[in-house]
Design a protein around this motif. Structure first.
Motif, PDB file in Angstrom:
ATOM      1  N   MET A   1     162.699 128.230  -2.028  1.00 42.30           N
ATOM      2  CA  MET A   1     162.635 129.692  -1.773  1.00 42.30           C
ATOM      3  C   MET A   1     162.391 129.956  -0.216  1.00 42.30           C
ATOM      4  O   MET A   1     161.470 129.351   0.085  1.00 42.30           O
ATOM      5  N   ILE A   2     162.997 131.112   0.363  1.00 44.18           N
ATOM      6  CA  ILE A   2     162.489 131.548   1.678  1.00 44.18           C
ATOM      7  C   ILE A   2     161.994 133.020   1.435  1.00 44.18           C
ATOM      8  O   ILE A   2     162.766 133.715   0.826  1.00 44.18           O
ATOM      9  N   VAL A   3     160.642 133.213   1.710  1.00 43.31           N
ATOM     10  CA  VAL A   3     160.132 134.599   1.512  1.00 43.31           C
ATOM     11  C   VAL A   3     159.442 134.993   2.792  1.00 43.31           C
ATOM     12  O   VAL A   3     158.864 134.336   3.308  1.00 43.31           O
ATOM     13  N   MET A   4     159.976 136.329   3.037  1.00 39.72           N
ATOM     14  CA  MET A   4     159.242 137.172   4.074  1.00 39.72           C
ATOM     15  C   MET A   4     158.764 138.274   3.506  1.00 39.72           C
ATOM     16  O   MET A   4     159.465 139.336   3.053  1.00 39.72           O
ATOM     17  N   GLU A   5     157.457 138.467   3.397  1.00 40.40           N
ATOM     18  CA  GLU A   5     156.780 139.840   2.812  1.00 40.40           C
ATOM     19  C   GLU A   5     155.675 140.065   3.665  1.00 40.40           C
ATOM     20  O   GLU A   5     154.995 139.180   4.321  1.00 40.40           O
ATOM     21  N   THR A   6     155.452 141.537   3.899  1.00 42.52           N
ATOM     22  CA  THR A   6     154.223 141.861   4.138  1.00 42.52           C
ATOM     23  C   THR A   6     153.740 142.840   3.128  1.00 42.52           C
ATOM     24  O   THR A   6     153.395 143.975   3.250  1.00 42.52           O
ATOM     25  N   CYS A   7     153.684 142.108   1.901  1.00 45.08           N
ATOM     26  CA  CYS A   7     153.031 142.990   1.069  1.00 45.08           C
ATOM     27  C   CYS A   7     151.586 142.323   0.479  1.00 45.08           C
ATOM     28  O   CYS A   7     151.357 142.147  -0.717  1.00 45.08           O
ATOM     29  N   ALA A   8     150.977 142.000   1.355  1.00 47.11           N
ATOM     30  CA  ALA A   8     149.600 141.365   1.147  1.00 47.11           C
ATOM     31  C   ALA A   8     149.459 140.171   0.270  1.00 47.11           C
ATOM     32  O   ALA A   8     148.672 139.456  -0.276  1.00 47.11           O
ATOM     33  N   GLY A   9     150.978 139.465   0.158  1.00 49.03           N
ATOM     34  CA  GLY A   9     150.953 138.199  -0.556  1.00 49.03           C
ATOM     35  C   GLY A   9     151.254 138.330  -2.098  1.00 49.03           C
ATOM     36  O   GLY A   9     151.459 137.548  -3.117  1.00 49.03           O
ATOM     37  N   LEU A  10     151.415 139.704  -2.670  1.00 48.60           N
ATOM     38  CA  LEU A  10     151.703 140.087  -3.666  1.00 48.60           C
ATOM     39  C   LEU A  10     153.138 139.360  -4.285  1.00 48.60           C
ATOM     40  O   LEU A  10     153.290 138.908  -5.249  1.00 48.60           O
ATOM     41  N   VAL A  11     154.070 139.599  -3.453  1.00 50.45           N
ATOM     42  CA  VAL A  11     155.615 139.090  -3.806  1.00 50.45           C
ATOM     43  C   VAL A  11     155.428 137.652  -3.712  1.00 50.45           C
ATOM     44  O   VAL A  11     156.110 137.059  -4.743  1.00 50.45           O
ATOM     45  N   LEU A  12     154.701 137.101  -2.870  1.00 45.35           N
ATOM     46  CA  LEU A  12     154.548 135.785  -2.793  1.00 45.35           C
ATOM     47  C   LEU A  12     154.088 135.044  -4.180  1.00 45.35           C
ATOM     48  O   LEU A  12     154.559 134.163  -4.864  1.00 45.35           O
ATOM     49  N   GLY A  13     152.989 135.731  -4.478  1.00 40.25           N
ATOM     50  CA  GLY A  13     152.252 135.268  -6.109  1.00 40.25           C
ATOM     51  C   GLY A  13     153.108 135.549  -6.768  1.00 40.25           C
ATOM     52  O   GLY A  13     153.469 134.669  -7.982  1.00 40.25           O
ATOM     53  N   ALA A  14     154.088 136.556  -6.861  1.00 40.47           N
ATOM     54  CA  ALA A  14     154.994 136.775  -8.441  1.00 40.47           C
ATOM     55  C   ALA A  14     156.020 135.529  -8.217  1.00 40.47           C
ATOM     56  O   ALA A  14     156.386 135.169  -9.237  1.00 40.47           O
ATOM     57  N   ILE A  15     156.444 135.365  -6.790  1.00 36.50           N
ATOM     58  CA  ILE A  15     157.471 134.239  -6.981  1.00 36.50           C
ATOM     59  C   ILE A  15     157.078 133.000  -7.327  1.00 36.50           C
ATOM     60  O   ILE A  15     157.449 132.367  -8.229  1.00 36.50           O
ATOM     61  N   MET A  16     155.718 132.864  -6.989  1.00 33.91           N
ATOM     62  CA  MET A  16     154.925 131.429  -7.272  1.00 33.91           C
ATOM     63  C   MET A  16     154.781 131.286  -8.795  1.00 33.91           C
ATOM     64  O   MET A  16     154.532 130.193  -9.364  1.00 33.91           O
ATOM     65  N   GLU A  17     154.439 132.396  -9.309  1.00 33.77           N
ATOM     66  CA  GLU A  17     154.140 132.480 -10.762  1.00 33.77           C
ATOM     67  C   GLU A  17     155.520 132.123 -11.523  1.00 33.77           C
ATOM     68  O   GLU A  17     155.484 131.184 -12.452  1.00 33.77           O
TER      69      GLU A  17
END
Lengths: 486, 313
Positions: A195-211
């Motif tokens: 996945m390629i992720v670009m977010e500025t949501c404090a890492g919440l979106v990244l965490g959700a994707i990782m889960e």
């Protein structure tokens, strides 16, 4: 407590990232001994929670220690007496005979919340006149206020996204949790993806994707400035292994990568981005414990400890020798520090080159964008790295930038099934004879633009006009729409 | 394990014999196709010959059909499957599926129980999310539907991740005890299955969701959940609003001209009686702007989603 240890289930351990829950309010904390925690106007230590199973409810007792609370017995209110409607109930603010001080006195005596609620009922002149439903509502309200139980639960996307939206929506660009849920599904986020992720949501979106990836596959996080913010990601409490396939790449190098002129020579200056900046919570915002402050204190203590050790002997000679020793060890430490810094620099360069190579394969399984930046340049550039027949989802707090994005994507080509949408979410109160939607609902949760990549055609103009023809609605329908808006 | 083609739970680059691929014709028009050596598929743009046009080609490629028109061949995903699967029952769409997935905290390794299987829309989405280490136990009381679901899971090479049972969940439960992290119910009388759901869930707890179109069903289900000791009972609904991106042109109305004064002809911007200066910046002709226009009709209701937690406490 033989009974306790016989119970199955994951146990709260020191160092875990957990979530404190009281009714609908959440706060993410790290379970550390002798660390004071503030939550919902209460101060306590988490020490006693260690060893208990997740899901255990606690009460805060004197001294700030947590005591596990047994399952509550139903308070059978003997008062079957109730009124039929509120025509004679006058709200003069005087119906409760207990004063603030009386209630405080009860609290100070250590009277349990259950008992306080009972006292309030008995001292209310209007209680017996209320309808059964009104009595029910009254009791629920008082219980919520005085029977303060805290549950410790494991973090999850559901809990953390709800928490952030309720209390710090600004940090996540007002991304409502159901919108996040749509992104994860539309993006087909699953184990094994790249996945390629670009977010500025404090890492919440990244965490959700990782889960949703469960540690399988890989993620390349694009970041603006010096480094990605992953404060919320820490709250998930993922194992170390999940981070081994997490890469990051600076946006400032994207142009060079796309144009083939990438060089690893100049790296953006790096802040310490892996420390969570504060305990994340949707509770009262007065709580300001910062982990950064605390780590500073720790390192100072270490420095003090060191200096005590080196300054052991008290004789003059020893002092002189110490002095020289001190100087030498200081120099040594400085050299070590510089070497360490250089080593880290080299490591970062190496990783950057590795990540660039991963991107250059142009075979990512999907792209997720959720940031404060205008989405168009992000989409147009980052889609270069995505394989054909893969989904992409862009979140924007506002609709208009996505209109622009849609248009530019159509012009560029290489995407199909473009859809601009938002979800509408409503909560319900379900009670016998009292079921209805809740009074307040979210006014908006942001917008999503999603689509699927396809192979880019060499004969661009041909493909575009054909595609445009296909995608445009039949002429008659189009005219009707415009008529509606005149 | 790369020998088993698992395209529904893992991406691959090229189309292979036995795959289920999605043929995309344009503007939400698409259909699934079972790729086979020697197979032929008719489209309005002509014939697609599987052996020459599909097998070995990259997913996402454009394929020109015999009449000259073209299509795109897409990699299957549960979302595309949901939009194109053959309906045996009313199905759940991706909007509800998304919320269910997140609120039940599904992830790789999760063990999930579901009833009824129906047309397998949610089932495919669950399988995708819990793979490679999780499992779905799905119960369907209609024999043919249960068999058809089993067939599809095998065709889609996901049978190792799912177990289909043909029984009545209200009478006989899910066939497993204390193993599930989550239970999902989409049946006429979910309150009759709450007890079975509780025993299917792990002892230390888990999540449950019940989907019902009618509020009366929801009321009964919430009551049953409370009676069985579930906590955090919460009912909500989610609706999708889609916008069409359109360039809209609005005509500027002709408000006429002010009466001429003695000083003479012509309008300039300083003239107070000039309609443009009085009523805004629009000149004659049309004003164009981009808009996200809602559709004429939208889905206003699918069902109420009730979530709850099974806890030891």
């Amino acid at each position: 407590m033989a009974e306790e240890s016989a119970r199955p289930g994951p146990r709260i351990r020191e160092g875990d990232w957990a979530v404190l829950k009281r009714d609908e309010v959440f706060k993410a904390v790290q379970v550390l001994r002798r660390r004071k925690v503030i939550f919902e106007k209460q101060w306590f230590y988490l020490d006693n929670a260690i060893g208990h199973i997740y899901g255990t409810t606690f009460e805060v007792s004197t001294g700030g220690s947590l005591q596990p609370k047994k399952k509550m017995e139903e308070t059978t209110t003997e008062t079957k007496e109730a009124g039929t409607d509120n025509r004679n109930i006058v709200d003069d603010g005087k119906s409760q005979k207990l004063t603030h001080d009386d209630i405080q006195a009860l609290k100070d005596k250590g009277i349990k919340g259950q008992e306080i609620v009972q006292q309030l009922i008995e001292n209310s002149t209007t209680f017996r006149g209320k309808t059964e439903f009104a009595q029910d509502k009254y009791i629920k309200k008082k219980k919520k206020k005085y029977e303060a139980v805290i549950t410790i639960v494991k973090p999850s996307t559901r809990i953390l996204s709800t928490m952030y939206y309720a209390r710090e929506p600004g940090k996540i660009n007002h991304l409502r949790y159901d919108t996040l849920a749509q992104m994860l599904t539309l993006g087909n986020i699953r184990a094994g993806n790249k996945m390629i992720v670009m977010e500025t949501c404090a890492g919440l979106v990244l965490g959700a994707i990782m889960e949703r990836m469960g540690g399988h596959g890989s993620i390349i996080q694009m970041y603006p400035g010096g480094g990605p913010v992953r404060a919320a990601t820490s709250c998930f409490g993922f194992p170390e292994s999940f981070f081994r396939t997490l890469y990051e790449f600076p946006l400032s190098k994207v142009c060079s990568l796309v144009s083939g002129t990438f060089s690893s020579e100049t790296l953006p200056s790096e802040p310490d981005y892996n420390v969570p900046v504060e305990e994340e919570s949707n509770g009262s915002l007065e709580e300001k414990q910062t982990l950064i402050q605390e780590t500073e204190v720790e390192s100072n203590t270490e420095a003090v400890m060191e200096s005590i050790e080196t300054g052991d002997q008290e004789t003059m000679d020893d002092l002189a020798a110490e002095d020289a020793e001190c100087k030498e060890s200081k120099e040594r430490r400085n050299k070590e520090n510089i070497r360490e810094k250089q080593r880290k620099q080299q490591e970062r360069k190496r990783k950057l080159v590795e990540t660039a190579a991963l991107l250059e394969e142009k075979n990512a399984d999907g792209l997720i964008v959720a940031s404060k930046f205008h989405p168009t340049p992000l989409l147009l550039s980052l889609l270069e790295f995505v394989a054909p027949s893969r989904p992409f989802v862009v979140y924007c707090q506002y609709k208009e930038p996505l209109l622009d994005c849609y248009t530019k994507l159509r012009e560029k080509g290489g995407v199909i099934n473009l859809k601009l949408s938002e979800t509408w979410l409503r909560n319900y109160q379900v009670l016998p004879d009292r079921s209805h939607p809740k009074l307040m609902m979210s006014g908006g949760g942001g917008y999503l633009l999603s689509g699927i990549t396809v192979t880019m055609e060499k004969v661009q103009s041909d493909a575009n006009s054909l595609e445009a023809q296909k995608i445009e609605e039949p002429a008659s329908k189009k005219r009707k729409l415009e008529e509606l808006h005149c | 394990n790369k020998t088993i083609t698992m395209s529904f739970v893992e991406y691959r680059d090229t189309i292979k014999d036995g795959d289920t691929a999605i043929v995309f014709l344009g503007h939400e028009s698409m259909f699934p196709v079972k790729v086979q050596h020697g197979g032929k598929t008719q489209t309005k743009y002509g014939v697609i010959r599987h052996s020459t046009d599909l097998i070995g080609k990259r997913y996402g490629s454009k394929v020109t059909c015999s009449k000259g028109g073209w299509v795109f061949i897409l990699h299957p995903t549960p979302e595309l499957w949901t939009m194109n699967l053959p309906h045996r029952t009313q199905i759940l769409y991706s909007t509800d599926i998304s919320l269910i997935t997140m609120m039940l905290e599904l992830k790789p390794g999760s063990i999930v129980c579901e009833s009824g299987t129906g047309s397998g829309s949610l089932s495919h989405a669950i399988i995708r999310t819990v793979a490679p280490t999780g499992h779905l136990y799905t119960v369907e009381f209609h024999q043919q539907r249960a068999e058809k679901a089993e067939e599809e899971f095998q065709e889609h090479k996901v049978e190792h991740l799912v177990t289909v049972k043909n029984q009545d969940v209200c009478k006989n439960g899910f066939g497993v005890s204390n193993v599930a992290d989550a239970v999902f119910l989409d049946i006429p009388s979910p309150w009759e299955a709450i007890g079975h759901a509780k025993s299917a869930l792990k002892i230390e707890g888990g999540r449950i969701c019940s989907f019902s179109p009618c509020i009366e069903q929801v009321q009964r289900t919430c009551l049953a959940m409370e009676e069985h000791g579930f906590t955090e009972i919460n009912t909500l609904e989610s609706l999708l609003r889609v916008y069409n991106v359109r360039t809209v042109s609005l005509q500027i109305p002709d408000l006429g001209k002010a009466a001429e004064d003695n000083s003479g002809t012509g309008f300039d911007s300083s003239n107070q009686s000039n309609p443009e200066s009085l009523y805004g910046i629009l000149q004659q002709g049309t004003a164009q702007f981009k808009s996200g226009v809602p559709l004429k009709e939208m889905v206003g209701h699918t069902g109420y989603l009730t979530f709850a937690t099974k806890s030891l406490f």
